[in-house]
Design an enzyme around this catalytic site. Structure first.
Site, PDB file in Angstrom:
ATOM      1  N   GLY A  65     -53.797 -72.216 -22.861  1.00 17.42           N
ATOM      2  CA  GLY A  65     -53.623 -70.787 -22.624  1.00 17.42           C
ATOM      3  C   GLY A  65     -54.198 -69.947 -23.744  1.00 17.42           C
ATOM      4  O   GLY A  65     -53.649 -68.905 -24.100  1.00 17.42           O
ATOM      5  N   ARG A 100     -56.538 -67.908 -24.006  1.00 18.89           N
ATOM      6  CA  ARG A 100     -57.018 -66.556 -23.714  1.00 18.89           C
ATOM      7  C   ARG A 100     -55.885 -65.571 -23.439  1.00 18.89           C
ATOM      8  O   ARG A 100     -56.124 -64.381 -23.283  1.00 18.89           O
ATOM      9  CB  ARG A 100     -57.981 -66.581 -22.523  1.00 18.89           C
ATOM     10  N   LEU A 127     -52.039 -63.703 -24.268  1.00 18.77           N
ATOM     11  CA  LEU A 127     -51.488 -62.972 -25.409  1.00 18.77           C
ATOM     12  C   LEU A 127     -51.065 -63.918 -26.526  1.00 18.77           C
ATOM     13  O   LEU A 127     -51.482 -63.761 -27.679  1.00 18.77           O
ATOM     14  CB  LEU A 127     -50.287 -62.135 -24.936  1.00 18.77           C
ATOM     15  N   SER A 140     -39.108 -68.647 -23.584  1.00 22.90           N
ATOM     16  CA  SER A 140     -38.945 -67.197 -23.529  1.00 22.90           C
ATOM     17  C   SER A 140     -37.476 -66.865 -23.705  1.00 22.90           C
ATOM     18  O   SER A 140     -36.595 -67.631 -23.292  1.00 22.90           O
ATOM     19  CB  SER A 140     -39.444 -66.662 -22.184  1.00 22.90           C
ATOM     20  N   SER A 141     -37.207 -65.708 -24.274  1.00 18.30           N
ATOM     21  CA  SER A 141     -35.812 -65.311 -24.464  1.00 18.30           C
ATOM     22  C   SER A 141     -35.113 -65.017 -23.142  1.00 18.30           C
ATOM     23  O   SER A 141     -33.879 -64.940 -23.095  1.00 18.30           O
ATOM     24  CB  SER A 141     -35.731 -64.074 -25.365  1.00 18.30           C
ATOM     25  N   CYS A 142     -35.864 -64.895 -22.051  1.00 20.05           N
ATOM     26  CA  CYS A 142     -35.237 -64.631 -20.749  1.00 20.05           C
ATOM     27  C   CYS A 142     -34.520 -65.866 -20.198  1.00 20.05           C
ATOM     28  O   CYS A 142     -33.866 -65.793 -19.158  1.00 20.05           O
ATOM     29  CB  CYS A 142     -36.262 -64.138 -19.742  1.00 20.05           C
ATOM     30  N   TYR A 189     -38.739 -67.461 -13.161  1.00 21.82           N
ATOM     31  CA  TYR A 189     -39.508 -67.720 -14.374  1.00 21.82           C
ATOM     32  C   TYR A 189     -38.622 -68.404 -15.422  1.00 21.82           C
ATOM     33  O   TYR A 189     -39.023 -69.389 -16.057  1.00 21.82           O
ATOM     34  CB  TYR A 189     -40.060 -66.407 -14.927  1.00 21.82           C
ATOM     35  N   LYS A 217     -38.915 -72.190 -17.255  1.00 24.12           N
ATOM     36  CA  LYS A 217     -38.959 -72.369 -18.709  1.00 24.12           C
ATOM     37  C   LYS A 217     -37.821 -73.272 -19.196  1.00 24.12           C
ATOM     38  O   LYS A 217     -38.007 -74.092 -20.101  1.00 24.12           O
ATOM     39  CB  LYS A 217     -38.905 -71.010 -19.409  1.00 24.12           C
ATOM     40  N   THR A 260     -38.887 -63.695 -28.632  1.00 22.46           N
ATOM     41  CA  THR A 260     -38.358 -62.485 -28.042  1.00 22.46           C
ATOM     42  C   THR A 260     -39.494 -61.742 -27.329  1.00 22.46           C
ATOM     43  O   THR A 260     -40.575 -62.301 -27.135  1.00 22.46           O
ATOM     44  CB  THR A 260     -37.708 -61.595 -29.127  1.00 22.46           C
ATOM     45  N   HIS A 303     -45.577 -56.204 -19.088  1.00 27.54           N
ATOM     46  CA  HIS A 303     -44.254 -56.002 -19.672  1.00 27.54           C
ATOM     47  C   HIS A 303     -44.083 -54.547 -20.094  1.00 27.54           C
ATOM     48  O   HIS A 303     -45.007 -53.747 -20.033  1.00 27.54           O
ATOM     49  CB  HIS A 303     -44.059 -56.942 -20.855  1.00 27.54           C
ATOM     50  N   ASP A 335     -32.735 -51.826 -14.522  1.00 26.31           N
ATOM     51  CA  ASP A 335     -32.832 -51.841 -15.977  1.00 26.31           C
ATOM     52  C   ASP A 335     -33.138 -53.231 -16.524  1.00 26.31           C
ATOM     53  O   ASP A 335     -33.684 -53.380 -17.595  1.00 26.31           O
ATOM     54  CB  ASP A 335     -31.505 -51.384 -16.595  1.00 26.31           C
TER      55      ASP A 335
END
Length: 316
Positions: free
Chosen positions: A12, A14, A16, A109-111, A138, A142, A166, A181, A271
């Site tokens: 990955g 390419r 972020l 991921s923090s999610c 998702y 993870k 995070t 995001h 939210d």
């Protein structure tokens, strides 16, 4: 430990996170990086990944490849998110084991943490409560990746570690309005509102949820640090240990982009999790802390957006 000639595969590269890890490795003098674009290597294909590992024989793997997106994308495409992420991580983790790599770092991921986890969230909060429904698929994918790494460590004595970053931002981010995001979406919205001389910008939710944000270059630095210094089974949170309300974030971005209109909050939209702040005491105890403050980081993210806009590479 990795040395400057170690064969390092950044999956990955390419995206972020992957692009930031690649930049950091190059900056530190690691010169034997294995990089493949999506067109060169289909990570959803078990056979393609198998052949790649047999041919290249990487010694270290940073597993940063994933299908990612914001609330809108996760809500609209849940099947895509769980299917693609399960395939990507399963193919890479399994072939890392088969080919006896030295070490793998899996980006979670923090999610993954429960929606109402006690704040700040400790690593042992995993699987202690229900997930946030807007990104449940998702998160489940993870969590499966984390458990897969731990299972191989237990059964086969591999050295696969998992880190939980995070909310991230910075160069290489996805600035699409509907599939990005919160921070990159806001950057684009405020910039376009300024250019179009709009009177207001409409943002989702109430603006009251609290979020923590980490510059992706800090994340990359932490990942390389942990690859070199951490060999335990326990997952590691990566963050700043600081958070703010989304409406505070919006005002900072409003000022940095130069938009002088009003912000309207559409509270008919979700939210998400009320608060999400990671406990980073484990990471701090290992000797790593973030370096980039939020205001400076957002400025760099806005400049990256302007660069993409100028060179015509911005995705619609």
């Amino acid at each position: 430990m990795m040395n400057k000639n170690s064969k390092i595969y950044v999956a990955g590269h390419r995206g972020l996170v992957g692009s930031a890890i690649t930049r950091k490795l190059k900056e530190l003098g690691f010169n034997n990086l294995i990089l493949r674009s999506r067109s060169e290597l289909d990570l959803l294909s078990q056979e393609s990944v198998k052949k790649f590992f047999e041919l290249e024989r990487p010694e270290y793997v940073f597993l940063a490849a994933a299908k990612v997106g914001g609330i809108y994308a996760n809500s609209k495409y849940p099947a895509d998110f769980i299917y693609e992420n399960l395939l990507i991580e399963s193919n890479i983790i399994y072939n890392s084991f088969i080919n006896k790599i030295n070490k793998l770092l899996f980006l979670g991921s923090s999610c993954i943490y429960p929606k109402f986890a006690e704040q700040p969230i400790k690593e042992d909060a995993l699987l202690t409560g229900e997930l946030e429904v807007t990104n449940e698929c998702y998160a489940l994918a993870k969590i499966a990746g984390i458990k897969m790494c731990q299972a191989y460590n237990k059964q086969y004595k591999t050295n696969f570690i998992s880190v939980m970053p995070t909310n991230l931002y910075g160069p290489g981010d996805n600035f699409e309005i509907n599939n990005s995001h919160v921070m990159p979406a806001m950057i684009r919205k405020f910039h376009e509102a300024k250019i179009n001389k709009a009177e207001n910008v409409i943002l989702w939710g109430t603006g009251t949820p609290r979020r923590e944000f980490l510059h992706v270059d800090d994340l990359a630095d932490a990942c390389v640090f942990l690859m070199q210094n951490y060999n335990e089974d326990k997952i590691v949170n990566i963050g700043t240990g600081e958070d703010l309300e989304i409406r505070e974030l919006a005002n900072i971005i409003k000022d940095i982009t130069g938009f002088d209109g009003k912000i309207i909050w559409d509270d008919s939209k979700p939210d998400g999790t009320p608060r999400k702040l990671l406990d980073v005491s484990l990471l701090h105890s290992l000797g790593w802390r973030h370096k980039i403050n939020l205001h400076d980081g957002i400025k760099s993210a806005y400049n990256a957006f302007l660069d993409e806009l100028a060179n015509g590479s911005l995705r619609e």
